[in-house]
Scaffold this motif. Structure first.
Motif, PDB file in Angstrom:
ATOM      1  N   THR A  59      -7.384   0.302   0.830  1.00 31.37           N
ATOM      2  CA  THR A  59      -6.957   1.309  -0.143  1.00 31.37           C
ATOM      3  C   THR A  59      -7.954   2.461  -0.213  1.00 31.37           C
ATOM      4  OG1 THR A  59      -5.821  -0.370  -1.462  1.00 31.37           O
ATOM      5  CG2 THR A  59      -6.346   1.697  -2.559  1.00 31.37           C
ATOM      6  N   ILE A  60      -9.236   2.130  -0.164  1.00 37.76           N
ATOM      7  CA  ILE A  60     -10.274   3.167  -0.159  1.00 37.76           C
ATOM      8  C   ILE A  60     -10.118   4.063   1.064  1.00 37.76           C
ATOM      9  CG2 ILE A  60     -12.761   3.542   0.148  1.00 37.76           C
ATOM     10  CD1 ILE A  60     -13.181   1.047  -1.642  1.00 37.76           C
TER      11      ILE A  60
ATOM     12  N   HIS B   4      -2.750  -2.901 -12.018  1.00 34.33           N
ATOM     13  CA  HIS B   4      -3.492  -3.894 -11.247  1.00 34.33           C
ATOM     14  C   HIS B   4      -4.302  -4.806 -12.166  1.00 34.33           C
ATOM     15  CE1 HIS B   4      -2.447  -1.606  -7.621  1.00 34.33           C
ATOM     16  NE2 HIS B   4      -2.842  -2.664  -6.951  1.00 34.33           N
ATOM     17  N   ARG B   5      -4.800  -4.257 -13.247  1.00 32.33           N
ATOM     18  CA  ARG B   5      -5.581  -5.066 -14.178  1.00 32.33           C
ATOM     19  C   ARG B   5      -4.714  -6.032 -14.973  1.00 32.33           C
ATOM     20  NH1 ARG B   5      -9.336  -0.166 -16.604  1.00 32.33           N
ATOM     21  NH2 ARG B   5     -10.713   0.074 -14.796  1.00 32.33           N
TER      22      ARG B   5
ATOM     23  N   THR C 119      -3.924   1.706 -11.624  1.00 32.40           N
ATOM     24  CA  THR C 119      -5.130   0.907 -11.904  1.00 32.40           C
ATOM     25  C   THR C 119      -4.884  -0.036 -13.074  1.00 32.40           C
ATOM     26  OG1 THR C 119      -6.551   2.686 -11.093  1.00 32.40           O
ATOM     27  CG2 THR C 119      -7.577   1.011 -12.471  1.00 32.40           C
TER      28      THR C 119
ATOM     29  N   GLN D 204       0.820  -1.212   0.000  1.00 35.93           N
ATOM     30  CA  GLN D 204       0.000   0.000   0.000  1.00 35.93           C
ATOM     31  C   GLN D 204       0.854   1.261   0.000  1.00 35.93           C
ATOM     32  OE1 GLN D 204      -2.991  -0.104   3.216  1.00 35.93           O
ATOM     33  NE2 GLN D 204      -4.391   0.096   1.522  1.00 35.93           N
TER      34      GLN D 204
ATOM     35  N   TRP E 208       0.303   3.216  -3.360  1.00 38.31           N
ATOM     36  CA  TRP E 208      -0.651   4.313  -3.202  1.00 38.31           C
ATOM     37  C   TRP E 208      -0.138   5.483  -2.381  1.00 38.31           C
ATOM     38  CZ3 TRP E 208      -4.480   3.623  -6.470  1.00 38.31           C
ATOM     39  CH2 TRP E 208      -4.837   2.326  -6.826  1.00 38.31           C
TER      40      TRP E 208
ATOM     41  N   LYS F 101      -8.870  -3.847  -1.006  1.00 36.26           N
ATOM     42  CA  LYS F 101      -9.709  -2.805  -1.600  1.00 36.26           C
ATOM     43  C   LYS F 101     -10.211  -1.843  -0.533  1.00 36.26           C
ATOM     44  CE  LYS F 101     -11.585  -5.204  -5.670  1.00 36.26           C
ATOM     45  NZ  LYS F 101     -12.824  -5.788  -6.271  1.00 36.26           N
ATOM     46  N   GLU F 102     -10.714  -2.406   0.556  1.00 34.75           N
ATOM     47  CA  GLU F 102     -11.243  -1.574   1.642  1.00 34.75           C
ATOM     48  C   GLU F 102     -10.146  -0.709   2.252  1.00 34.75           C
ATOM     49  OE1 GLU F 102     -13.239  -4.018   4.481  1.00 34.75           O
ATOM     50  OE2 GLU F 102     -14.680  -4.814   3.025  1.00 34.75           O
TER      51      GLU F 102
ATOM     52  N   ARG G 230      -8.236  -9.889  -1.370  1.00 32.41           N
ATOM     53  CA  ARG G 230      -8.468  -8.830  -2.357  1.00 32.41           C
ATOM     54  C   ARG G 230      -9.460  -7.809  -1.835  1.00 32.41           C
ATOM     55  NH1 ARG G 230      -9.252 -11.993  -6.298  1.00 32.41           N
ATOM     56  NH2 ARG G 230     -11.526 -11.966  -6.401  1.00 32.41           N
ATOM     57  N   GLU G 231     -10.534  -8.273  -1.198  1.00 37.50           N
ATOM     58  CA  GLU G 231     -11.539  -7.365  -0.652  1.00 37.50           C
ATOM     59  C   GLU G 231     -10.965  -6.544   0.502  1.00 37.50           C
ATOM     60  OE1 GLU G 231     -14.559  -6.579  -1.792  1.00 37.50           O
ATOM     61  OE2 GLU G 231     -13.962  -7.815  -3.500  1.00 37.50           O
TER      62      GLU G 231
END
Length: 206
Positions: free
Chosen positions: A196-197, A177-178, A174, A131, A135, A193-194, A189-190
């Protein structure tokens, strides 16, 4: 040795080794394996002066294997040229090991504290580094401290420049990541995501 996976996923060596060790630790395989280890020890050292239990023989053998496996993981981790991939690889790999061994005979044999220290905690540390590397630079772009020191005339161009740099960096990460940065485990993964948000959105909205 084999090169590390170029998408940061868990290597086949780790998958095979963990599945193999899980079988060895089950009731069906643990006793025959311990007997084989005892026979090998007798051949090497003669009659044992201090006979070991089957569990001790098997535990020591498995400890040696998982520690060798960890050395292999760390060697692969050091061969990445990308700054983000080694952290994704380590996060994916140590999380995979922890989740596949907990609540199994192998997990019981290794011990929960050992597993948390060697796998879960390292996965969490790697997630933090991922992270920070992926980010953190974007979040620092939106730092308001510099804005507060400028007059209105200078502030507008600075803010526009920061927003353009942020959007460009966001799109680049992004896309990576794809195409490259892969987190196969759905729960992990979830979680990422949380996290990072929570890291990016407050900085963007302030």
């Amino acid at each position: 040795g084999l090169p590390p996976p170029q998408d940061g996923t868990v290597s086949k060596v780790v998958r095979y080794a963990i599945n193999y060790l899980k079988y060895l630790a089950t009731d069906a395989y643990s006793s025959p394996m311990a007997q084989a280890l005892r026979t090998e020890q007798v051949w090497k050292a003669g009659v044992l002066s201090k006979p070991e239990t089957d569990e001790s023989l098997l535990k020591n053998a498995i400890y040696n294997i998982v520690e060798a496996l960890q050395r292999n993981i760390e060697a692969k981790r050091g061969r990445y040229k990308d700054k983000i991939l080694p952290h994704i690889f380590a996060m994916n790999t140590y999380w995979y090991i922890y989740m596949r061994t907990r609540n199994t005979e192998l997990g019981t044999l290794l011990g929960e504290q050992y597993m948390k220290k060697r796998y879960k905690m390292v996965a969490e540390e790697s997630a933090y580094l991922y992270q920070k590397q992926a980010w953190g630079s974007l979040v620092r772009l939106l730092d308001n401290e510099e804005n507060n020191r400028l007059n209105k005339e200078a502030l507008g161009p600075l803010v526009r420049g920061k927003m353009e740099a942020f959007l460009k960096g966001f799109n680049e990460i992004t896309l990576r990541h794809r195409s490259t940065y892969n987190i196969p485990d759905e729960d992990l993964r979830e979680q990422m995501k949380e996290a990072t948000i929570k890291l990016v959105v407050p900085a963007y909205t302030d």
